[in-house]
Design a protein around this motif. Structure first.
Motif, PDB file in Angstrom:
ATOM      1  N   UNK A 281      17.085  17.415 -28.617  1.00  0.00           N
ATOM      2  CA  UNK A 281      16.400  18.637 -28.208  1.00  0.00           C
ATOM      3  C   UNK A 281      16.626  18.960 -26.736  1.00  0.00           C
ATOM      4  N   UNK A 282      17.038  17.965 -25.934  1.00  0.00           N
ATOM      5  CA  UNK A 282      17.210  18.183 -24.498  1.00  0.00           C
ATOM      6  C   UNK A 282      18.591  18.717 -24.142  1.00  0.00           C
ATOM      7  N   UNK A 283      19.445  18.937 -25.121  1.00  0.00           N
ATOM      8  CA  UNK A 283      20.813  19.372 -24.841  1.00  0.00           C
ATOM      9  C   UNK A 283      20.886  20.894 -24.818  1.00  0.00           C
ATOM     10  N   UNK A 284      21.204  21.450 -23.644  1.00  0.00           N
ATOM     11  CA  UNK A 284      21.306  22.898 -23.456  1.00  0.00           C
ATOM     12  C   UNK A 284      22.421  23.174 -22.456  1.00  0.00           C
ATOM     13  N   UNK A 304      25.246  22.846 -34.736  1.00  0.00           N
ATOM     14  CA  UNK A 304      23.836  22.578 -34.464  1.00  0.00           C
ATOM     15  C   UNK A 304      23.483  22.829 -32.996  1.00  0.00           C
ATOM     16  N   UNK A 305      24.379  22.433 -32.084  1.00  0.00           N
ATOM     17  CA  UNK A 305      24.109  22.653 -30.664  1.00  0.00           C
ATOM     18  C   UNK A 305      24.122  24.143 -30.321  1.00  0.00           C
ATOM     19  N   UNK A 306      24.998  24.892 -30.969  1.00  0.00           N
ATOM     20  CA  UNK A 306      25.008  26.346 -30.749  1.00  0.00           C
ATOM     21  C   UNK A 306      23.686  26.962 -31.181  1.00  0.00           C
ATOM     22  N   UNK A 309      21.142  26.792 -28.567  1.00  0.00           N
ATOM     23  CA  UNK A 309      21.392  27.515 -27.333  1.00  0.00           C
ATOM     24  C   UNK A 309      22.573  27.079 -26.495  1.00  0.00           C
ATOM     25  N   UNK A 310      23.270  26.031 -26.855  1.00  0.00           N
ATOM     26  CA  UNK A 310      24.424  25.579 -26.076  1.00  0.00           C
ATOM     27  C   UNK A 310      25.561  26.592 -26.220  1.00  0.00           C
ATOM     28  N   UNK A 311      26.170  26.943 -25.103  1.00  0.00           N
ATOM     29  CA  UNK A 311      27.315  27.859 -25.092  1.00  0.00           C
ATOM     30  C   UNK A 311      28.590  27.023 -24.955  1.00  0.00           C
ATOM     31  N   UNK A 312      29.492  27.144 -25.913  1.00  0.00           N
ATOM     32  CA  UNK A 312      30.730  26.368 -25.894  1.00  0.00           C
ATOM     33  C   UNK A 312      31.891  27.223 -25.394  1.00  0.00           C
TER      34      UNK A 312
END
Length: 378
Positions: A281-284, A304-306, A309-312
């Motif tokens: 949950x802490x990965x942004x 899942x990370x996208x 909210x993670x931008x790749x």
């Protein structure tokens, strides 16, 4: 299919034999010096006198005791001389397999001299004959033996996911065409197991089957193999162990600026594709998309990370980001933590840029995009 007619004085009986069966019939006739009609008559007469397929009911008073053997529950067969043998239905994966062992012969795993066992009883002779041939769960010889021993012939038979049963039932028929040394043999065992409901197939089994499939030429890849893979992949199979990939997080507005090893199948509480949201949950922020074609594990993790909210960024976008917006975030967030400037290749800002940035934040399109998503989600 060759149609052959058995002729006698009172009746003609049409038989349908395929080419392989006809060749075997002629080979047997050559050894016996008989015609085809004579060979068939001899086979019928032998079955009547010494049954091998239609095994008679056990003799009155013949009792087969269930016991605990070295390899699980077994059925005891007591010979006329008092010797006791253990009979097992012991499938090899999804293949029907029987074992006849002597529990007193521990040094040789229990394999007796089978030739010396013939002639003791009808059921024992039938077992000895069957084990020397190819057979399956539906073979009447196998089922008659089980009936004689009061065993359910389907007790250990593989069970399949209902909607894929039509695929699974057809694969063993194809397997019968190949020898044990053929690359198709183990591949077909894997494909059948992947569709079973009485065991838990795994991702490792699926990947192993794919590796074996890749060794086949294009002409050796029938549609039924591809249908089995599609069916197996739709089941979202679990992994036997934790699967991971490294994700490189770039300098951004968050505290994520390190290489993070992200995993699937980390605990029993994970969802169907192995993701455990509470563990990540802490990965942004911003991350570099893994290079090359994404494997199955990377695909799930990136997706899942996208979603959280993670931008790749791809390889071409990463350097542009580190020369511009990423350089600002590296200077703003990392220098105050005494982390060296230029983190992950971020450009080191000039003195004049630092002075401007202290007064006013430069354009940060990725941050603005992320912030807009957060506002819409709220």
């Amino acid at each position: 299919m060759t149609e052959y007619t058995l002729d006698n004085k009172s009746q003609r009986i049409p038989l349908q034999l395929d080419q392989d069966e006809l060749v075997k019939l002629d080979e047997l006739g050559a050894r016996l010096s008989t015609t085809r009609n004579q060979t068939i008559r001899l086979l019928i007469q032998r079955e009547i006198s010494v049954p091998r397929i239609a095994i008679p009911e056990p003799r009155t008073g013949e009792i087969f005791r269930v016991a605990q053997g070295a390899y699980g529950v077994t059925t005891e067969i007591r010979m006329k001389n008092g010797r006791v043998l253990h009979f097992y239905v012991a499938p090899y994966r999804n293949r029907c397999c029987i074992l006849l062992l002597d529990p007193e012969m521990t040094e040789t795993v229990g394999y007796p001299d089978y030739d010396e066992l013939y002639g003791d009883s009808d059921v024992l002779d039938a077992i000895l004959d069957l084990r020397e041939t190819k057979y399956d769960w539906d073979d009447p010889r196998y089922r008659n033996i089980c009936k004689s021993l009061n065993i359910d012939p389907d007790e250990k038979r593989p069970q399949f996911v209902k909607e894929f049963e039509w695929i699974a039932r057809g694969l063993p028929n194809r397997q019968a065409r190949f020898s044990y040394s053929s690359p198709h043999w183990e591949l077909l065992l894997d494909l059948v197991d992947l569709l079973r409901s009485d065991i838990q197939p795994t991702l490792q089994m699926l990947n192993r089957a794919k590796d074996r499939f890749d060794t086949l030429s294009a002409k050796e890849r029938p549609d039924v193999y591809k249908q089995a893979f599609i069916a197996a992949e739709s089941r979202k199979l679990p992994s036997e162990h934790r699967l991971t990939t490294d994700i490189v997080f770039l300098p951004s507005w968050t505290d994520c600026y390190w290489n993070k090893r992200v995993g699937l199948w980390e605990c029993k509480e994970c969802d169907d594709d192995g993701w455990t949201s509470g563990h990540n949950h802490d990965l942004h922020g911003v991350a570099a998309l893994p290079s090359g074609k994404l494997n199955d594990v990377q695909t799930v993790i990136v997706q899942k990370l996208k979603m959280q909210g993670v931008i790749f960024l791809n390889a071409g976008e990463v350097q542009d980001y580190l020369n511009n917006e990423g350089a600002y975030w590296a200077w703003k967030n990392l220098t105050i933590r005494k982390v060296f400037e230029g983190h992950h290749g971020a450009r080191k800002p000039t003195t004049s840029e630092k002075m401007k940035w202290r007064m006013r934040k430069p354009e940060t399109p990725l941050y603005d995009r992320w912030l807009g998503r957060q506002e819409r989600a709220a």
